[in-house]
Write an enzyme that holds these catalytic residues in place. Sequence first.
Site, PDB file in Angstrom:
ATOM      1  CB  SER A   1     -33.399 103.097  36.997  1.00 17.73           C
ATOM      2  OG  SER A   1     -33.543 103.117  35.720  1.00 17.73           O
ATOM      3  CG  ASP A   2     -33.225 109.728  36.370  1.00 21.06           C
ATOM      4  OD1 ASP A   2     -33.599 109.791  35.318  1.00 21.06           O
ATOM      5  OD2 ASP A   2     -32.697 110.719  37.102  1.00 21.06           O
ATOM      6  CB  CYS A   3     -33.584 107.619  31.760  1.00 18.29           C
ATOM      7  SG  CYS A   3     -35.426 107.534  31.920  1.00 18.29           S
TER       8      CYS A   3
ATOM      9  CB  ALA B   1     -29.722 105.348  37.186  1.00 14.38           C
TER      10      ALA B   1
END
Length: 629
Positions: free
Chosen positions: A235-237, A239
Amino acid sequence: MTFEERARELVSKMTLAEKMSQMKYNADPIERLGIPGYSWWHEALHGVQRSGSATVFPQSIGMAASFDDELLQEIGSAVGDEARAKYNEFKKFGHLEIHEGLNVYAPNINIVRDPRWGRGQETYGEDPYLTGRMGTAYVKGLQGDGKYHKIDATLKHYAVHSGPEAKRHSFDAKVSEKDLYETYLWAFKYCIDHAKPAAVMGAYNKINGEPACASPTYLKDILRNELGFEGYVVSDCGAVCYLHKHHKVTENDAESAALAVNNGCDLNCGDGYKWLKTAYALGMIDEDVITESVVKLFTARFRLGMFDDDCEYDHIPFDVIECEKHRALNRKMAQESMVLLKNNGILPLKKEIKTIAVIGPNADSLAALQGTYYGEPSVYTTLLRGIQEGSDAKVIYTSAFSVETGQPLYWNDHVYRPALVAANKADVVVLCMGLSRNLEGEAGDEYNNEWSGDKPTLELPEHQRKLIKRIVETGKPVVFVNVSGSCVNLSYEKEHCDAIIQCFYPGAEGGNALADILFGKVSPSGRLPVTFYESVEDLPDFEDYSMENRTYKFFKGTPVYEFGYGLTYSKIKEEWLDENTVKVTNTGNFDTAYSVLKFEYIPHKNLCGFKKVFLKQGESQTITFGKDE
């Protein structure tokens, strides 16, 4: 045994709680199995970031301007060497912390659909084919081609992600199927097919109503089944937590964690997966799903040689960092990344010039070299220093003001007078203007809080525009050097300045590279990887993700400078012998590198091939384009 078989055997010995502990970016140690603690969070967009000194190469958008994927692959290999050399030292501490591991969040292969997006500088521009080719080269360089991976590359941000930054945690990008496949997914497919990246990072935004990090359509149906991706998804941080905090598709942390993992997000950058135990206890997720994600993660770790003694990359020495070979690569890429947009004959500067005025806030700025996601070079050359050391001419310098605020650097300084004095005393003026990573960048890192790193307009800051006009009015020859990671309106400079060089954020060797071009040691050869428009009034609404009237393919207006534009000091003749074969001849008076671009019309103009060549005066080369050139 294969890496996957070894991973599956090791994971089978873990308890459920131990498996869950490995799905966080800061994975816990499992001492009884000989597994050290490990952080999966590291950055290496254009050099190793935040772990001591490193070679800082030009920002990605600048390297895209080189149209030289072979050189970019060499740079990817150099960055991989430096990251691995650091890891070889950090692992002696027994566990790995953030920015010390072998899994990097790079490259960014999103498409610059709109020049207002502050993170466009991290990408390879507006064209999917160019992005796919350059992204593939960087991934191959990072990962290497041996039994083991040198570094694991992560394609980001999947998918349909290019602003607005201020709304990215809740934004729903609405796209047609045509734009989705032709523009937003094309480079991801190309890189997966040609480079087999280890990882893909999910974006913050929704795509047609589905959050990117928890989407069955985009993670399962498309990424896994259609694109054939076999690695792990991170995941993006933060998210995962945003699934309930901002997207409102779940009620709480446990539901968010379960939704993400069930739909194919194997690793969490953030702290959302600490709720997996609760999700399991409530019956939201099965252990088999957890197991498969952890197997993917440990397959990656085995493939990186973390548990073996014969990995060839374990012997990369620490002194490779900022070595002479890497600095030479850096200087070459910086030279190729600079784009000559105008030249009335003033360049290269003549030896008869005795005095040069170097004016502007980006002239002696380290930040102007670095861009975003930057490392810290221990050796670097600013634009000013490069000019000073590259010529015997006298150099008069004034910064004039701060690039961000326009305020004078001293309380009693009239910002224009020192600059005008310098210009009047000089034979030629080199204006080093433009933007900075504080005026365009990622939300949270920028100075322009209201726009969260995006740009409201394409204009240079007002104080710069005023000074440029005052300098032009002196009547002195003006070379305008624009430092920015994106398009700015250069229509005034195009009409009134004698030469224009777009140098993006050129890295630690940027000053030397600029001097090499200004004084004729090398001929410029960069081409624009993005369209330079005049005004946002010429474009659709920033939040409109349709490609209609965007990029060189679909723009209906007249650009200030078009995608692919770039001059050299020589004259190059292209003779197309058929649709795939071209004879290029250097008919001018300079040896020069040159990028041949091949376009097709389907029916819109579409880049479908490029090749970088070097031509001596009078030399000809015949180039035949194959399927992937």
